[in-house]
Design an enzyme around this catalytic site. Structure first.
Site, mmCIF file in Angstrom:
data_model
loop_
_atom_site.group_PDB
_atom_site.id
_atom_site.type_symbol
_atom_site.label_atom_id
_atom_site.label_comp_id
_atom_site.label_asym_id
_atom_site.label_seq_id
_atom_site.Cartn_x
_atom_site.Cartn_y
_atom_site.Cartn_z
ATOM 1 N N TYR A 198 16.535 1.043 7.009
ATOM 2 C CA TYR A 198 16.778 -0.031 6.057
ATOM 3 C C TYR A 198 18.051 -0.800 6.373
ATOM 4 C CZ TYR A 198 13.150 1.112 2.633
ATOM 5 O OH TYR A 198 11.956 1.298 2.001
ATOM 6 N N LYS A 213 11.065 14.047 11.289
ATOM 7 C CA LYS A 213 10.110 13.870 12.396
ATOM 8 C C LYS A 213 10.818 14.337 13.665
ATOM 9 C CE LYS A 213 6.173 12.369 14.126
ATOM 10 N NZ LYS A 213 4.895 13.046 13.854
ATOM 11 N N ASP A 250 10.690 6.596 0.873
ATOM 12 C CA ASP A 250 10.023 5.457 0.252
ATOM 13 C C ASP A 250 8.507 5.681 0.238
ATOM 14 O OD1 ASP A 250 9.635 2.783 -0.738
ATOM 15 O OD2 ASP A 250 9.052 2.214 1.304
ATOM 16 N N ASP A 279 5.726 7.109 -3.149
ATOM 17 C CA ASP A 279 4.524 6.416 -3.638
ATOM 18 C C ASP A 279 3.331 7.376 -3.603
ATOM 19 O OD1 ASP A 279 5.969 4.021 -3.916
ATOM 20 O OD2 ASP A 279 4.297 2.812 -3.188
HETATM 21 C C1 IPM Z 1 11.417 1.327 -3.632
HETATM 22 C C2 IPM Z 1 10.955 -0.040 -3.189
HETATM 23 C C3 IPM Z 1 12.057 -0.728 -2.392
HETATM 24 C C4 IPM Z 1 12.330 0.126 -1.177
HETATM 25 C C5 IPM Z 1 11.772 -2.190 -2.007
HETATM 26 C C6 IPM Z 1 11.460 -3.042 -3.208
HETATM 27 C C7 IPM Z 1 12.899 -2.800 -1.215
HETATM 28 O O1 IPM Z 1 9.771 0.066 -2.463
HETATM 29 O O2 IPM Z 1 12.442 1.380 -4.337
HETATM 30 O O3 IPM Z 1 10.781 2.310 -3.302
HETATM 31 O O4 IPM Z 1 11.648 -0.012 -0.161
HETATM 32 O O5 IPM Z 1 13.246 0.937 -1.243
HETATM 33 MG MG MG Z 2 8.958 2.058 -2.462
#
Ligand code: IPM
Ligand code: MG
Length: 332
Positions: A116, A166, A222, A226
């Site tokens: 990032y 990894k 990240d 999800d």
């Molecule tokens: C999260 C989101 C963010 C990230 C985006 C919106 C930049 O997906 O907080 O998980 O990738 O960190």
């Molecule tokens: Mg995210």
């Protein structure tokens, strides 16, 4: 939030992301960052939408840059994303209820390093067309401090840390594994395991109940959070806390913006409500008040209330407002 809890809270509202781009021509104003630095805690809404999507990826006109700017600017290197499957919610998960019942895990995502933020990061032209580079860099102190946070958390929970990397391919991951193993020695009461990220992605679905604290780098965290959200039924359920060295924290639902449903009174408010609970716990030192909110959410779900994203057949669907009011009522 402060009502009835005996906690005096002064709220200041600031625009960030797309709303800030519209109002001030920039996603995060320096004075907003300064205000946030001076606060005890930040309760964050969500940024972004198709309206602002055309801005260049690194541009300060991109809504997401506000979030990244706050995380980096405030030194919030540890992102706590708990996934707890409420008893009433086990049947809402995409997995079979017996697989997810009792899931209670905490992902600790490194938040200010890795792909990032590392440089170089740019797009450029070559004689044979366009090229782009992102860099994944981690230093020992960056890994150490987030690992320490994970082990400390595990000591207050079920005393297990699973570090995800990894290491079969990435040099940063080999360093990550070495450093985490070094920290683990300092916590003999906590069991430490390592899993490769691809295998972990699978294990998370195969045996989610087996995990306690998971620590991983920024991009893996990240993606995996999800995935983990689906255990809890929906992304709309999950809160998060982003912490640094001090008490200052930024609290936000994991879900981010959902432009397609904005303003329609259908969004699930639980991720945001549970984020406020985390704020009380981690920044204001009021675990009691945090638990009260968490109990009110459980009670409301237990009573069968569902927003559209978490409703199964035959369940009553309520809107954002009604769900919020029901939680407030359970609080009172
Ligand atoms: C999260 C989101 C963010 C990230 C985006 C919106 C930049 O997906 O907080 O998980 O990738 O960190
Ligand atoms: Mg995210």
């Amino acid at each position: 939030m402060a009502a009835g809890s005996g906690i005096a809270v002064t709220f200041t509202e600031e625009l960030v992301g797309g709303a800030s781009v519209d109002a001030y021509g920039i996603a995060l104003r320096p004075q907003t960052l300064k205000l946030c630095k001076a606060a005890d805690a930040i309760l964050f809404g969500a940024v972004g939408g198709p309206k602002w999507d055309d801005a260049a990826p690194q541009s300060e006109l991109r809504p997401g840059s506000a979030l990244l700017g706050l995380r980096k600017g405030l030194g919030l290197f540890a992102n706590l994303r708990p996934v707890r499957v409420d008893a009433a919610m086990a049947s809402t998960s995409v997995l079979r209820p017996e697989r997810v019942r009792g899931v209670d895990l905490m992902v600790v995502r490194e938040l200010t390093g890795g792909l990032y933020f590392s440089k170089p990061k740019r797009r450029y032209d070559t004689p044979r067309g366009r090229a782009a580079v992102d860099t994944m860099r981690y230093s020992e102190p960056e890994i150490e401090r987030v690992a320490v946070r994970a082990f400390e958390l595990a000591q207050r929970r079920r005393r297990q840390v699973c570090s995800v990397d990894k290491a079969n391919v990435l040099e940063t991951s080999r360093l990550w594994r070495t450093v985490v193993s070094g920290i683990a020695v300092r916590y003999p009461d906590v069991a430490c395991t390592h899993l490769l990220v691809d295998a972990f992605a699978m294990e998370l679905l195969r045996r989610p109940q087996a995990f306690d604290v998971i620590v991983t780098e920024n991009l893996f965290g990240d993606i995996l959070t999800d995935e983990a959200s689906m255990l809890a039924g929906a992304l709309g359920m999950l809160p998060s806390a982003s912490l640094g060295e001090g008490r200052l924290g930024l609290y936000e639902p994991v879900h981010g913006s959902a432009p397609d449903i904005a303003g329609k009174d259908v969004a699930n408010p639980i991720g945001a409500i549970l984020s406020a609970a985390m704020l009380l716990r981690w920044s204001l030192n009021r675990d009691d008040a945090a638990q009260t909110i968490e109990r009110a959410v459980s009670e409301t779900l237990g009573a069968g209330l569902r927003t559209a994203d978490i409703a199964s057949d035959g369940q009553t669907v309520v809107g954002t407002r009604a769900m919020t009011e029901a939680v407030l009522k359970a609080l009172a």
